[in-house]
Design a protein around this motif. Structure first.
Motif, PDB file in Angstrom:
ATOM      1  N   ARG A   1      29.322  43.016  -7.223  1.00 26.01           N
ATOM      2  CA  ARG A   1      30.076  41.765  -7.107  1.00 26.01           C
ATOM      3  C   ARG A   1      29.169  40.564  -7.413  1.00 26.01           C
ATOM      4  O   ARG A   1      29.025  39.654  -6.608  1.00 26.01           O
ATOM      5  N   LYS A   2      28.599  40.602  -8.589  1.00 32.47           N
ATOM      6  CA  LYS A   2      27.686  39.539  -9.032  1.00 32.47           C
ATOM      7  C   LYS A   2      28.463  38.267  -9.347  1.00 32.47           C
ATOM      8  O   LYS A   2      29.426  38.285 -10.107  1.00 32.47           O
ATOM      9  N   LEU A   3      28.037  37.194  -8.728  1.00 30.44           N
ATOM     10  CA  LEU A   3      28.620  35.890  -8.988  1.00 30.44           C
ATOM     11  C   LEU A   3      27.476  34.881  -8.988  1.00 30.44           C
ATOM     12  O   LEU A   3      27.112  34.343  -7.944  1.00 30.44           O
ATOM     13  N   PRO A   4      26.877  34.667 -10.152  1.00 30.79           N
ATOM     14  CA  PRO A   4      25.749  33.738 -10.225  1.00 30.79           C
ATOM     15  C   PRO A   4      26.170  32.324  -9.812  1.00 30.79           C
ATOM     16  O   PRO A   4      27.211  31.826 -10.237  1.00 30.79           O
ATOM     17  N   MET A   5      25.346  31.699  -9.012  1.00 32.05           N
ATOM     18  CA  MET A   5      25.662  30.351  -8.551  1.00 32.05           C
ATOM     19  C   MET A   5      25.722  29.374  -9.729  1.00 32.05           C
ATOM     20  O   MET A   5      26.504  28.418  -9.698  1.00 32.05           O
ATOM     21  N   ALA A   6      24.941  29.632 -10.771  1.00 32.06           N
ATOM     22  CA  ALA A   6      24.987  28.772 -11.968  1.00 32.06           C
ATOM     23  C   ALA A   6      26.356  28.835 -12.639  1.00 32.06           C
ATOM     24  O   ALA A   6      26.744  27.905 -13.338  1.00 32.06           O
ATOM     25  N   GLU A   7      27.101  29.911 -12.426  1.00 33.73           N
ATOM     26  CA  GLU A   7      28.450  30.029 -12.985  1.00 33.73           C
ATOM     27  C   GLU A   7      29.523  29.556 -11.996  1.00 33.73           C
ATOM     28  O   GLU A   7      30.631  29.223 -12.399  1.00 33.73           O
ATOM     29  N   LEU A   8      29.189  29.550 -10.720  1.00 32.72           N
ATOM     30  CA  LEU A   8      30.135  29.055  -9.716  1.00 32.72           C
ATOM     31  C   LEU A   8      30.292  27.540  -9.815  1.00 32.72           C
ATOM     32  O   LEU A   8      31.402  27.015  -9.665  1.00 32.72           O
ATOM     33  N   ARG A   9      29.199  26.846 -10.077  1.00 30.50           N
ATOM     34  CA  ARG A   9      29.258  25.379 -10.141  1.00 30.50           C
ATOM     35  C   ARG A   9      30.277  24.892 -11.173  1.00 30.50           C
ATOM     36  O   ARG A   9      31.166  24.097 -10.834  1.00 30.50           O
ATOM     37  N   PRO A  10      30.241  25.370 -12.436  1.00 27.24           N
ATOM     38  CA  PRO A  10      31.249  24.894 -13.392  1.00 27.24           C
ATOM     39  C   PRO A  10      32.667  25.342 -13.039  1.00 27.24           C
ATOM     40  O   PRO A  10      33.625  24.633 -13.334  1.00 27.24           O
ATOM     41  N   LEU A  11      32.804  26.487 -12.396  1.00 26.33           N
ATOM     42  CA  LEU A  11      34.127  26.928 -11.968  1.00 26.33           C
ATOM     43  C   LEU A  11      34.732  25.901 -10.997  1.00 26.33           C
ATOM     44  O   LEU A  11      35.893  25.508 -11.129  1.00 26.33           O
ATOM     45  N   LEU A  12      33.936  25.461 -10.032  1.00 24.46           N
ATOM     46  CA  LEU A  12      34.422  24.465  -9.065  1.00 24.46           C
ATOM     47  C   LEU A  12      34.700  23.130  -9.751  1.00 24.46           C
ATOM     48  O   LEU A  12      35.690  22.462  -9.427  1.00 24.46           O
TER      49      LEU A  12
END
Length: 183
Positions: A18-29
């Motif tokens: 369940r990899k969810l890189p924080m660098a990819e979470l920021r643009p999602l938000l």
């Protein structure tokens, strides 16, 4: 009016799944219209601002949906504002200032939990470990750390947490999120 929230993701980036890189979470938000997005550690903590009247549960549902659409797996989320996080830290029944961050945890819940839920756990059998309940939170004192805690294993069993989302943060993270949401 803009409100600052903490996003607590449950069970991501643990053990290689369940990899969810924080660098990819920021643009999602940001794509969801949230501002001032910051992340903390790789274990699923983010802070963001948003306007409007969406409540914590609605924000969590929106983010869960977006994560599933973008990353292909479901992820339980809790969203809490600064006032709540600060109140949890302030109400801690254990001597937080005297303990190492790994010795004290806040287990955040999606809904209120009562002592009845944990009645089958003989808390005295786990001393000096101890737990106490607060407003949608369990304070968990584990002198040897969470990973070695028999009490944590007992109170965090899925059968005792049916029907609610529960996610734990050590006290260092609790304090950091209070500070990050202070605005």
């Amino acid at each position: 009016m803009t409100t600052t929230y903490a996003l607590l993701l449950r069970g991501i980036n643990v053990g290689g799944s369940r990899k969810l890189p924080m660098a990819e979470l920021r643009p999602l938000l940001e794509d969801l219209g949230h501002g001032e997005v910051r992340t903390y550690l790789q274990s699923g903590n983010a802070v963001f601002t948003t306007g409007g009247g969406a409540g914590e549960d609605a924000l969590a549902a929106e983010i869960e949906e977006a994560i599933e659409a973008r990353f292909g797996f479901s992820c339980d989320c809790l969203v809490r504002d600064h006032a709540y996080l600060a109140a949890v830290a302030e109400a801690c029944p254990f001597p937080a200032g005297e303990l190492e961050g790994k010795q004290l945890h806040a287990v955040y819940y999606s809904a209120p939990v009562t002592a009845d839920r944990f009645a089958a756990v003989d808390a005295g059998a786990f001393a000096p470990e101890a737990f106490a309940l607060g407003d949608r939170v369990m304070y968990l004192h584990t002198p040897g750390g969470l990973g070695r805690s028999r009490l944590a294993e007992a109170v965090l069993r899925p059968s005792l947490n049916k029907g609610v989302v529960a996610t734990a943060r050590n006290w260092n993270t609790v304090r950091k999120l209070v500070g990050m949401t202070a605005g």
